[in-house]
Design an enzyme around this catalytic site. Structure first.
Site, PDB file in Angstrom:
ATOM      1  N   GLU A 186      48.669  84.770  -4.624  1.00 16.40           N
ATOM      2  CA  GLU A 186      48.188  84.959  -5.983  1.00 16.40           C
ATOM      3  C   GLU A 186      47.845  86.426  -6.238  1.00 16.40           C
ATOM      4  O   GLU A 186      47.230  87.068  -5.386  1.00 16.40           O
ATOM      5  CB  GLU A 186      46.940  84.097  -6.176  1.00 16.40           C
ATOM      6  CG  GLU A 186      46.430  84.061  -7.592  1.00 16.40           C
ATOM      7  CD  GLU A 186      45.112  83.303  -7.676  1.00 16.40           C
ATOM      8  OE1 GLU A 186      45.138  82.121  -8.041  1.00 16.40           O
ATOM      9  OE2 GLU A 186      44.059  83.892  -7.382  1.00 16.40           O
ATOM     10  N   TYR A 215      48.485  87.361 -14.824  1.00 18.26           N
ATOM     11  CA  TYR A 215      48.311  86.492 -13.653  1.00 18.26           C
ATOM     12  C   TYR A 215      49.689  86.149 -13.113  1.00 18.26           C
ATOM     13  O   TYR A 215      50.606  85.830 -13.876  1.00 18.26           O
ATOM     14  CB  TYR A 215      47.580  85.200 -14.062  1.00 18.26           C
ATOM     15  CG  TYR A 215      47.444  84.234 -12.913  1.00 18.26           C
ATOM     16  CD1 TYR A 215      46.273  84.179 -12.164  1.00 18.26           C
ATOM     17  CD2 TYR A 215      48.510  83.393 -12.560  1.00 18.26           C
ATOM     18  CE1 TYR A 215      46.158  83.309 -11.086  1.00 18.26           C
ATOM     19  CE2 TYR A 215      48.402  82.530 -11.483  1.00 18.26           C
ATOM     20  CZ  TYR A 215      47.220  82.492 -10.749  1.00 18.26           C
ATOM     21  OH  TYR A 215      47.113  81.637  -9.678  1.00 18.26           O
TER      22      TYR A 215
END
Ligand code: GDP
Ligand code: MN
Length: 385
Positions: A189, A101
């Site tokens: 993101e 991530y």
């Protein structure tokens, strides 16, 4: 404003972040065509502006072009969290070694943008944040200094990335930072950022949220807004410079100023009612804008009563009252409307409204009380006193 995954990936690609080859499809037949161009093994991805598409069945792997056609047909017929799927992204499938991530958002308590990284990316990142917070690495970035190499290394080390990937990872992180800054994003993101079996790093998913207040500076981004994905009233409101957000309650609110609108919603709640919307008509609201605001509120069939709360500073109360009368003449609402006017030219405003069927209130508490009572009576046909 949220961008779709495929739009975010275009931007990633322009800024040098590797993404899978892929194209957008509006029909299953198009998906089949794209799959055959990409060699058959693809992933079909619903383009809707919500997270968790994977868990909802909106991200599926296809082995060949026929498979792709079938899965695309299924996904194009789906609704995900209430949003119909109009398009799918057909991406070349990646072979995943591990899912990481990487994201940037604002840490309001630090008043700085913060990089967030984790070795356990993928569909369960929210759960990781709750159950294993030590697996989430945070590195705040001083906006005046920008991102530094040592900070990229801190992130890479924090997620136990193999040393031979650090250089590529650092480039991706720097590029992500550049995207964040130059597009006035509030969120960028990559989840998952994937380490493939061929040992490359690639962004399999992408999310970008742009600060609405910065959109006038980015006309090219403003054009990407997906009107299909937004409430029609909100689009209508934006056209007139009104800020409108639809909520679930039954008391429509028409207020000037965002802070006052929040306070109005709070006090409705305090009195046991439920606001139907947030609506800020802004400062210096013209009669035309007030009329449009009323029009938008009345279009919501759940609304049983309307509370108008105006503090006249720059906006003069008499001007608002005139707007109100013009709107009432045109729209002829048949439900109770409670109004509180204070500030500049309040008396003049009240006098103008004296012969209308609006209920006036002395104070905000009084106004909320009356609005909540009116909303409970639930008699839509009865005009207010
Ligand atoms: P989200 O659920 O909306 O975040 O959608 P994502 O695009 O992140 O996809 C969800 C999950 O699907 C990922 O975490 C991966 O595990 C899986 N996935 C997505 N693309 C691929 C791919 O190309 N190959 C493989 N094997 N899995 C994929
Ligand atoms: Mn994802």
């Amino acid at each position: 404003m949220k961008l779709h995954e495929y739009q975010a990936k275009h931007i990633f690609s322009r800024f040098g972040i590797p993404v899978p080859k892929g194209k957008i499809a509006n029909t299953a037949a198009e998906a089949k065509q794209i799959a055959s161009e990409l060699g058959g093994s693809v992933v079909i991805k619903a383009q809707v502006l919500v997270g968790g598409r994977g868990l909802a069945g909106g991200v599926r792997l296809a082995k060949n072009e026929n498979d792709a056609e079938q899965l695309a047909a299924t996904i194009l017929g789906m609704e995900i969290k209430g949003l119909p799927v109009h398009r799918v992204l057909v991406d070349e499938a990646a072979s995943i070694r591990s899912e990481l991530y990487l994201g940037i958002t604002i840490d309001r308590s630090l008043r700085m943008p913060v990089f967030i990284a984790s070795s356990t990316g993928g569909v369960n990142i929210e759960e990781v944040a709750q159950t294993a917070p030590q697996k989430i690495i945070k590195v705040p970035i001083d906006p005046l200094l920008g991102m530094r190499d040592f900070q990229a290394r801190e992130l890479a080390a924090g997620i136990d990335l193999p040393q031979n990937q650090w250089r590529t990872f650092s480039e991706i992180a720097h590029n992500l930072w550049n995207i964040y800054v130059s597009n006035d994003a509030t969120l960028v993101e990559i989840n998952p950022l994937v380490l493939t079996k061929e040992n490359s790093l690639i962004a399999l998913d992408g999310k970008i949220t742009i600060d609405d207040n910065a959109l006038p500076l980015h006309p090219d981004l403003a054009e990407l807004r997906d009107l299909d994905a937004e409430a029609p009233e909100e689009i209508e409101a934006r056209k007139y410079g009104l800020t409108y957000i639809k909520l679930d309650g039954n008391i429509g609110c028409l207020v000037n100023g965002a802070g006052l609108a929040m306070a109005t919603m709070d006090i409705i709640k305090l009195q046991g009612g439920e606001p139907a919307n947030f609506l800020d008509i802004g400062g210096g609201a013209s009669a035309e804008r007030v009329a449009e605001a009323l029009h938008i509120i009345l279009a919501d069939k759940q609304v049983k009563a309307i509370l108008i709360n105006i503090f006249g500073g720059i906006t003069r109360c008499d001007e608002v009252a005139r707007g109100m009368l013009t709107a009432l003449k045109k729209i002829k609402p048949r439900l109770p409307i409670i109004i509180r006017l204070v500030g500049t030219n309040a008396e003049e405003g009240m006098q103008l409204l004296a012969n209308s069927h609006l209920t006036t209130a002395e104070s905000l508490l009084d106004a909320a009380d009356k609005a909540v009572a009116a909303s409970r009576e639930g008699n839509n046909g009865r005009p207010g006193k």
